[in-house]
Design a protein around this motif. Sequence first.
Motif, PDB file in Angstrom:
ATOM      1  N   TYR A 116       1.046  -1.158  -0.100  1.00 54.64           N
ATOM      2  CA  TYR A 116      -0.096  -0.044   0.053  1.00 54.64           C
ATOM      3  C   TYR A 116       0.874   1.384  -0.003  1.00 54.64           C
ATOM      4  N   LYS A 117       1.854   1.157   0.846  1.00 50.95           N
ATOM      5  CA  LYS A 117       2.662   2.280   1.283  1.00 50.95           C
ATOM      6  C   LYS A 117       3.635   2.717  -0.470  1.00 50.95           C
ATOM      7  N   VAL A 120       1.297   4.489  -2.467  1.00 49.90           N
ATOM      8  CA  VAL A 120       1.185   5.637  -2.267  1.00 49.90           C
ATOM      9  C   VAL A 120       2.171   6.361  -2.758  1.00 49.90           C
ATOM     10  N   LEU A 121       3.354   6.034  -2.745  1.00 52.53           N
ATOM     11  CA  LEU A 121       4.610   6.972  -2.913  1.00 52.53           C
ATOM     12  C   LEU A 121       4.572   7.049  -4.654  1.00 52.53           C
ATOM     13  N   GLU A 123       1.451   7.051  -6.385  1.00 51.30           N
ATOM     14  CA  GLU A 123       0.618   8.020  -6.407  1.00 51.30           C
ATOM     15  C   GLU A 123       1.026   9.548  -6.551  1.00 51.30           C
ATOM     16  N   LEU A 124       1.979   9.661  -5.390  1.00 45.79           N
ATOM     17  CA  LEU A 124       2.378  11.038  -5.289  1.00 45.79           C
ATOM     18  C   LEU A 124       3.088  11.428  -6.485  1.00 45.79           C
ATOM     19  N   ARG A 175       0.522  12.411  -9.272  1.00 45.76           N
ATOM     20  CA  ARG A 175      -0.134  13.726  -9.109  1.00 45.76           C
ATOM     21  C   ARG A 175       0.567  14.865  -9.467  1.00 45.76           C
ATOM     22  N   LYS A 176       2.065  14.605  -9.134  1.00 47.86           N
ATOM     23  CA  LYS A 176       2.928  15.711  -9.679  1.00 47.86           C
ATOM     24  C   LYS A 176       2.875  15.858 -11.094  1.00 47.86           C
ATOM     25  N   PHE A 225      10.158  11.765   4.971  1.00 44.90           N
ATOM     26  CA  PHE A 225       9.695  10.236   4.650  1.00 44.90           C
ATOM     27  C   PHE A 225      10.343   9.319   5.490  1.00 44.90           C
ATOM     28  N   LEU A 226      11.727   9.565   5.771  1.00 45.87           N
ATOM     29  CA  LEU A 226      12.518   8.553   6.793  1.00 45.87           C
ATOM     30  C   LEU A 226      11.896   8.740   8.065  1.00 45.87           C
ATOM     31  N   SER A 255       8.725   9.001   8.704  1.00 48.16           N
ATOM     32  CA  SER A 255       7.308   8.424   8.905  1.00 48.16           C
ATOM     33  C   SER A 255       7.587   6.843   8.823  1.00 48.16           C
ATOM     34  N   PRO A 256       6.424   6.162   9.396  1.00 46.28           N
ATOM     35  CA  PRO A 256       6.454   4.812   9.599  1.00 46.28           C
ATOM     36  C   PRO A 256       6.354   3.930   8.501  1.00 46.28           C
ATOM     37  N   THR A 257       7.409   4.132   7.419  1.00 43.31           N
ATOM     38  CA  THR A 257       7.184   3.542   6.108  1.00 43.31           C
ATOM     39  C   THR A 257       8.485   2.799   6.092  1.00 43.31           C
ATOM     40  N   ARG A 274      11.730   1.251   4.889  1.00 47.82           N
ATOM     41  CA  ARG A 274      12.938   1.872   3.794  1.00 47.82           C
ATOM     42  C   ARG A 274      12.730   1.112   2.354  1.00 47.82           C
ATOM     43  N   LEU A 319      16.788   9.570  12.573  1.00 47.33           N
ATOM     44  CA  LEU A 319      17.587   9.766  11.324  1.00 47.33           C
ATOM     45  C   LEU A 319      18.951   9.214  11.466  1.00 47.33           C
ATOM     46  N   ARG A 333       9.030   5.790  15.326  1.00 43.72           N
ATOM     47  CA  ARG A 333       8.425   6.575  14.260  1.00 43.72           C
ATOM     48  C   ARG A 333       7.082   6.785  14.178  1.00 43.72           C
ATOM     49  N   THR A 357       5.154  21.032  -5.800  1.00 44.77           N
ATOM     50  CA  THR A 357       4.634  20.907  -6.903  1.00 44.77           C
ATOM     51  C   THR A 357       3.108  20.079  -6.770  1.00 44.77           C
ATOM     52  N   LEU A 358       2.665  19.864  -5.358  1.00 42.74           N
ATOM     53  CA  LEU A 358       1.436  19.370  -4.906  1.00 42.74           C
ATOM     54  C   LEU A 358       0.612  20.494  -4.338  1.00 42.74           C
ATOM     55  N   GLU A 406      -2.998  17.744  -0.910  1.00 39.68           N
ATOM     56  CA  GLU A 406      -2.455  16.507  -1.426  1.00 39.68           C
ATOM     57  C   GLU A 406      -1.207  16.338  -0.551  1.00 39.68           C
ATOM     58  N   ILE A 448      -0.999  12.383   1.170  1.00 48.13           N
ATOM     59  CA  ILE A 448      -0.105  11.428   1.158  1.00 48.13           C
ATOM     60  C   ILE A 448       0.284  11.051   2.513  1.00 48.13           C
ATOM     61  N   PHE A 449       0.519  12.024   3.462  1.00 53.31           N
ATOM     62  CA  PHE A 449       1.189  11.693   4.605  1.00 53.31           C
ATOM     63  C   PHE A 449       0.316  11.089   5.651  1.00 53.31           C
ATOM     64  N   LEU A 454       0.635   7.702   4.745  1.00 55.60           N
ATOM     65  CA  LEU A 454       1.895   6.918   4.918  1.00 55.60           C
ATOM     66  C   LEU A 454       1.977   6.861   6.531  1.00 55.60           C
ATOM     67  N   TYR A 455       1.227   7.412   7.218  1.00 53.50           N
ATOM     68  CA  TYR A 455       1.061   7.543   8.670  1.00 53.50           C
ATOM     69  C   TYR A 455      -0.271   6.581   9.298  1.00 53.50           C
TER      70      TYR A 455
END
Lengths: 265, 266
Positions: free
Chosen positions: A16-17, A20-21, A23-24, A27-28, A103-104, A106-108, A110, B52, B75, B90-91, B95, B99-100, B103-104
């Motif tokens: 899913y994730k 989503v990326l 999808e990002l 959209r761009k 991104f890093l 977030s709980p996604t 790697r 990080l 996280r 660019t979004l 959006e 997106i976040f 992701l969350y």
Amino acid sequence: MKFFRSLFQQICSFSYKTIVLAELEMRKLRHDPTELLTRAVQPALWLLVFGQVFTRVRAIPTGNLPYLDFMTPGILAQSVLFIAIFYGISIIWEKDLGVVHKFLVSPTPRAALVLGKALSAGVRGLAQGLIVVVIALLLRVHLNFNLLSLLGVAQAVVLGSALFSTFSLIIACIVKTRERFMGLGQVLTMPLFFASNAIYPISIMPSWLQVVSHLNPLTYEVDILRQLMLVGGTGTYQIGFDLGVLAAITIILVLIGAVMYPKVI
Amino acid sequence: MRIIETRDLTRRFGELLAVNRLSLTIDEGEIFGLLGPNGAGKTTTIKMLTTLLPPTSGQAMVAGFDVRHQAARVRKMIGYVPQLISADGTLTGYENLMIFAKLYDVPRREREERVRQALRYMGLEEVADKLVRHYSGGMIRRLEIAQSMLHHPRLLFLDEPTIGLDPAARRTVWEHIINLRQQFGTTIFLTTHLMDEADELCSRVAIMHLGQMAALGSPQELKAAVGQGEEVTLDDVFIHYTGNELDNGGNFRDISRTRRVARRLG
């Protein structure tokens, strides 16, 4: 049982994730599609100028295909390669902006971040593929419009983009600055392109170059495209074998990328 | 309850000791400020606490989990707004948030409502469907804070939240930070080198100098400790603890980054 359920959930969440990326990225592209059009210039020139001249020369043995037909899948693979190999620059750009940091944190996973980027490059590759097909149609290349073949072509384009963009991401994570990356990108693209079967068959190469081109993933991508895109197209390997090679390399690169990506900051 | 606890937290970059044996505890509900000149180790500290950067040695527990061994769980518990611009120009604002939210792991049913709520809360409803490229600096920062709050984290890290903003935009961001704590009880950990920011917002501050903690306490306590009777500002406290040599920190790279952020936000 509980273990499998949790494994299943993790795989779902991972996929899913990744999506989503991608999808990002879509959209761009939707907000600013001009980039796609400027990218169309290069393959158009190759087909229009190089292709038309070499079709007249008849210097390259292409079996019963006209040279322009023979090179069309090669040019598609090349333009996808050129986009993908410079994809890493966007990673460096995002690092300089701070997007990567977010991104890093977030709980996604790697690997999902890296695979998502790869899939995003695939989206761009597909858009590029569409443009090359339109140009080829205008030049009366004998394209094969069988639905299954088209799906196969799309699959090869996405895999090829994913493979080279992940390669590019790994390089970006190592060199870290735009200047060094641009230099390396230039150095890499030409050998990858010329040491492949993109615009001439491997059989006419000197033997050392034949070895190199068999190690070059682009060769396998072109091999699929040449079999599926053209009426009467032939290839060296089974399509399944080509896909397997590309998929295996992509998976290995994504795993390496997952380790390298957090080091970009 | 302690939401952050570090013991001898250390990070080296080759020869350079960026953070040197930092031991710190922060309670739930605080607005905690980490102050210090450029190059004092503030950003390195925040990067270690947000998973990080792995620490070279020492330990850090964030929201009950170890940043090194339980990074994935940390996280899920935290929100983070980097110093650099992290919203995607660019979004659209909507959006960026959507997106976040995905992701969350914000549940599908709640996503739309959470995003709308965040836009309303940060005063961005009107510009939700505009590209972020056209936002003002203050709007971008508010959007970024909204992004980091979508999953209702217990702890929010803000790295130089008002860098490059004009005084009015700065004040709006401050009000939102104070509101977050009041409404959601979010603990806030921020870095800054603006003394009035620390004075205005923070219940407690730590001053870092050359990778070490030079002072710790409430702004009032620190002022009282430094000045004897006369009118003391936090600026004086800062200079007292970090020395007033000009330019002892911050290399070309830091400065060019900071200026670039300032230019893009301004």
